[in-house]
Design a protein around this motif. Structure first.
Motif, short mmCIF file in Angstrom:
data_model
loop_
_atom_site.label_atom_id
_atom_site.label_comp_id
_atom_site.label_asym_id
_atom_site.label_seq_id
_atom_site.Cartn_x
_atom_site.Cartn_y
_atom_site.Cartn_z
N VAL A 91 45.11 -59.46 48.15
CA VAL A 91 46.45 -60.01 47.92
C VAL A 91 46.96 -60.56 49.24
CG1 VAL A 91 48.82 -59.48 47.21
CG2 VAL A 91 46.90 -58.42 46.02
N ASP A 92 47.68 -61.66 49.16
CA ASP A 92 48.32 -62.23 50.34
C ASP A 92 49.23 -61.17 50.97
OD1 ASP A 92 49.53 -63.71 52.26
OD2 ASP A 92 50.44 -65.17 50.92
N PRO A 93 49.08 -60.91 52.30
CA PRO A 93 49.92 -59.88 52.94
C PRO A 93 51.41 -60.07 52.71
CG PRO A 93 48.16 -60.56 54.43
CD PRO A 93 48.11 -61.49 53.25
N ALA A 94 51.86 -61.30 52.52
CA ALA A 94 53.28 -61.53 52.28
C ALA A 94 53.72 -61.05 50.91
CB ALA A 94 53.61 -63.02 52.45
N ARG A 95 52.77 -60.76 50.02
CA ARG A 95 53.11 -60.35 48.66
C ARG A 95 52.79 -58.87 48.39
NH1 ARG A 95 54.11 -64.18 45.10
NH2 ARG A 95 53.40 -62.81 43.41
N LEU A 96 52.51 -58.12 49.45
CA LEU A 96 52.12 -56.73 49.25
C LEU A 96 53.27 -55.89 48.69
CD1 LEU A 96 49.94 -56.02 52.41
CD2 LEU A 96 49.18 -56.30 50.06
N GLN A 97 54.51 -56.29 48.92
CA GLN A 97 55.64 -55.55 48.36
C GLN A 97 55.99 -56.03 46.96
OE1 GLN A 97 57.05 -52.91 49.74
NE2 GLN A 97 55.75 -53.07 51.55
N SER A 98 55.86 -57.33 46.71
CA SER A 98 56.28 -57.89 45.42
C SER A 98 55.33 -57.56 44.29
CB SER A 98 56.43 -59.41 45.53
OG SER A 98 55.19 -60.01 45.87
N ILE A 99 54.10 -57.10 44.60
CA ILE A 99 53.17 -56.80 43.50
C ILE A 99 53.62 -55.60 42.68
CG2 ILE A 99 51.19 -57.81 44.70
CD1 ILE A 99 50.34 -54.97 45.45
N THR B 119 46.05 -54.51 52.87
CA THR B 119 44.75 -55.17 52.78
C THR B 119 43.66 -54.24 53.27
OG1 THR B 119 45.81 -57.30 53.17
CG2 THR B 119 43.43 -57.20 53.48
N GLY B 120 42.56 -54.15 52.52
CA GLY B 120 41.46 -53.28 52.90
C GLY B 120 40.76 -53.75 54.16
N GLU B 121 40.09 -52.81 54.85
CA GLU B 121 39.40 -53.15 56.09
C GLU B 121 38.28 -54.15 55.84
OE1 GLU B 121 38.06 -49.54 57.82
OE2 GLU B 121 40.08 -48.75 58.21
N ALA B 122 37.60 -54.04 54.71
CA ALA B 122 36.50 -54.96 54.39
C ALA B 122 36.92 -55.95 53.33
CB ALA B 122 35.27 -54.16 53.93
N GLY B 123 38.22 -56.26 53.27
CA GLY B 123 38.72 -57.14 52.23
C GLY B 123 39.18 -56.34 51.03
N GLY B 124 39.60 -57.02 50.03
CA GLY B 124 40.09 -56.33 48.84
C GLY B 124 41.49 -55.76 49.06
N LEU B 125 41.84 -54.84 48.19
CA LEU B 125 43.17 -54.23 48.22
C LEU B 125 43.05 -52.73 48.32
CD1 LEU B 125 46.25 -54.84 47.97
CD2 LEU B 125 46.00 -54.39 45.53
N SER B 126 43.89 -52.11 49.16
CA SER B 126 43.90 -50.66 49.33
C SER B 126 45.27 -50.14 48.90
CB SER B 126 43.61 -50.28 50.79
OG SER B 126 43.75 -48.89 50.97
N ILE B 127 45.29 -49.26 47.90
CA ILE B 127 46.51 -48.64 47.41
C ILE B 127 46.52 -47.18 47.85
CG2 ILE B 127 47.88 -48.02 45.39
CD1 ILE B 127 47.81 -50.98 45.76
N THR B 128 47.61 -46.74 48.47
CA THR B 128 47.76 -45.35 48.92
C THR B 128 48.91 -44.71 48.16
OG1 THR B 128 46.93 -45.91 51.12
CG2 THR B 128 48.12 -43.83 50.89
N ILE B 129 48.66 -43.54 47.59
CA ILE B 129 49.66 -42.80 46.84
C ILE B 129 49.85 -41.44 47.51
CG2 ILE B 129 50.26 -41.75 44.63
CD1 ILE B 129 48.61 -43.91 43.26
N LEU B 130 51.09 -41.11 47.82
CA LEU B 130 51.43 -39.80 48.38
C LEU B 130 52.25 -39.04 47.34
CD1 LEU B 130 52.37 -40.45 52.11
CD2 LEU B 130 50.55 -38.97 51.27
N LEU B 131 51.78 -37.86 46.96
CA LEU B 131 52.43 -37.09 45.92
C LEU B 131 52.73 -35.70 46.46
CD1 LEU B 131 53.15 -37.69 42.92
CD2 LEU B 131 51.09 -36.41 42.30
N PRO B 132 54.01 -35.25 46.41
CA PRO B 132 54.34 -33.91 46.94
C PRO B 132 54.01 -32.82 45.92
CG PRO B 132 56.32 -34.95 46.15
CD PRO B 132 55.21 -35.96 45.96
N ARG B 133 53.91 -31.60 46.44
CA ARG B 133 53.70 -30.45 45.56
C ARG B 133 55.07 -29.95 45.12
NH1 ARG B 133 49.27 -27.12 45.50
NH2 ARG B 133 48.70 -27.83 47.61
N LEU B 134 55.37 -30.08 43.83
CA LEU B 134 56.65 -29.65 43.29
C LEU B 134 56.47 -28.32 42.57
CD1 LEU B 134 57.88 -33.06 41.81
CD2 LEU B 134 58.34 -32.09 44.05
#
Length: 419
Positions: A358-366, A403-418
């Motif tokens: 994804v274009d870095p400028a659109r990483l928030q709008s996705i 943006t992934g290190e080797a291209g593509g897209l990297s999604i990171t999810i942080l979830l707390p223990r509730l």
């Protein structure tokens, strides 16, 4: 620590008003006592004369010896020859009265302050009471104006917001004032801005929904028209079925998005193992990935038990992983890593594909509804990541894209223990 500037302002104002009222009243009484003819002196002289008439010189002398006298007032009892018998010497008497005691002895009672024993005791002046009342009223009026004026502005502003005028702002009218009312004005201004953003987002969402529904409906109408003109073209039935299924999927995702946004799933929360949930999703994703000769790998911690809504978390992770499988290049691998961070109180899940990215400028709008990351030719509706973001946010987590290190897209999810 919560700021309490308004409390201290009001406290100091009322305290100052009470102190000034007390000081003015006390000063007025002191001035009244310092004037020439005081009620205390009249009482002293009247009592002394009565004692001399009824009980004689000895009683009068004892009374003057035990009676308190002001430091700047002299009262003395003299005999007929001018000899001081009791009290203080009065070198310049302003009050003098001669009398005979019960034995006929001539006595003279003198005082350094004039006094008219024939008048009734003069009542205390009303000046201190009136002054205190006026000062209290003045301070009360100033405090009332200090409070009611900004509250009136807030009320008027909220009335305009209720009428749909979300551009109204209150804080600029308060100037350099700094207290809890300014904080309240900031919150009201922020609320008006948030309402404006929500209304605009809702209008944009309705516009996007109508646009997305218009295309399959147009194709449905065209297919139905062709089927009526040429009944033998049975392939139109397949087209109608596909478009109907597409509309059904769109409506289902819209309902899921609406449910997450309204937080209706909070009542269905229960204890669940997120790692186990990820394992089920990856198992299903591997079947879909095998059709394009792709792999889906999972490296995860042993367990991560938290309290949450299982269906919403399932949809959140499934949407992200299925997006990665859909867009990764054929013959590549989608990597999913889940690890404990923050002393084991958080679960970090990373999903990395090897697609076009994804274009870095659109990483928030996705993460906005109906945004396809610039790929308008995809099969989806652009709702998957929007649902994932809101579902993770409902569980007090965060989701980011880079943006992934080797291209593509990297999604990171942080979830707390509730708990």
């Amino acid at each position: 620590m919560m700021r309490r500037r308004l409390f201290w302002k009001l406290f100091l104002a009322f305290w100052l008003a009470n102190c000034l009222t007390f000081l003015v009243g006390a000063g007025a009484f002191m001035l009244d006592e310092l004037r020439g003819d005081t009620p205390g002196l009249r009482s002293l002289l009247t009592t002394e004369l009565n004692l001399l008439h009824r009980y004689g010189e000895q009683a009068g002398r004892q009374f003057l010896q035990v009676s308190p006298q002001p430091a700047d007032v002299q009262v003395g009892l003299y005999d007929g020859t001018g000899h001081l018998l009791a009290g203080r010497a009065v070198p310049a008497p302003r009050f003098e009265q001669a009398l005979l005691d019960q034995r006929g002895q001539a006595l003279v009672l003198r005082a350094s302050v004039a006094a008219d024993l024939g008048e009734a005791p003069r009542p205390r002046g009303m000046g201190p009471l009136v002054t205190g009342t006026l000062m209290s009223a003045l301070f009360a009026m100033l405090c009332s104006l200090y409070l009611t004026r900004p509250l009136a502005w807030l009320r008027a502003a909220m009335g305009q917001v209720a009428q749909g005028r979300f551009d109204v702002r209150v804080k600029p009218r308060l100037g350099k004032r700094r207290d809890e009312i300014v904080d309240l004005a900031e919150d009201c201004d922020r609320m008006a801005g948030q309402l404006k953003a929500l209304v605009e987002a809702q209008q944009q969402l309705l516009h996007d929904i109508s646009h997305e529904l218009r295309s399959p409906l147009t194709r449905l109408h065209a297919a139905i028209g062709l089927l009526r003109q040429q009944p033998e073209r049975q392939e139109m039935l397949g087209r109608i079925e596909r478009e109907s299924r597409r509309m059904d999927d769109l409506i289902e995702q819209l309902l899921t998005l609406a449910r997450v946004q309204s937080q209706q799933g909070e009542g269905d929360c229960a204890q669940l193992d997120v790692v186990e949930l990820l394992a089920h999703i990856v198992e299903d994703a591997r079947f879909e990935a095998s059709m394009k000769r792709c792999k889906v790998s999972l490296q995860a911690a042993a367990t991560f038990v938290t309290r949450g809504h299982e269906e919403l978390l399932y949809r959140a992770f499934e949407n992200v992983i299925r997006n990665a499988v859909r867009y990764t290049a054929a013959g590549t691998e989608v990597r999913i890593e889940a690890s404990l961070v923050g002393a084991g109180d958080w679960l970090q899940v990373g999903i990395v594909d090897q697609g076009p990215g994804v274009d870095p400028a659109r990483l928030q709008s996705i993460f906005e509804p109906f945004d396809r990351g610039g790929d308008s030719g995809g099969d989806g509706f652009g709702l998957g990541l929007a649902i994932a973001q809101r579902a993770i946010g409902l569980h007090q987590g965060r989701i980011t894209a880079q943006t992934g290190e080797a291209g593509g897209l990297s999604i990171t999810i942080l979830l707390p223990r509730l708990v």
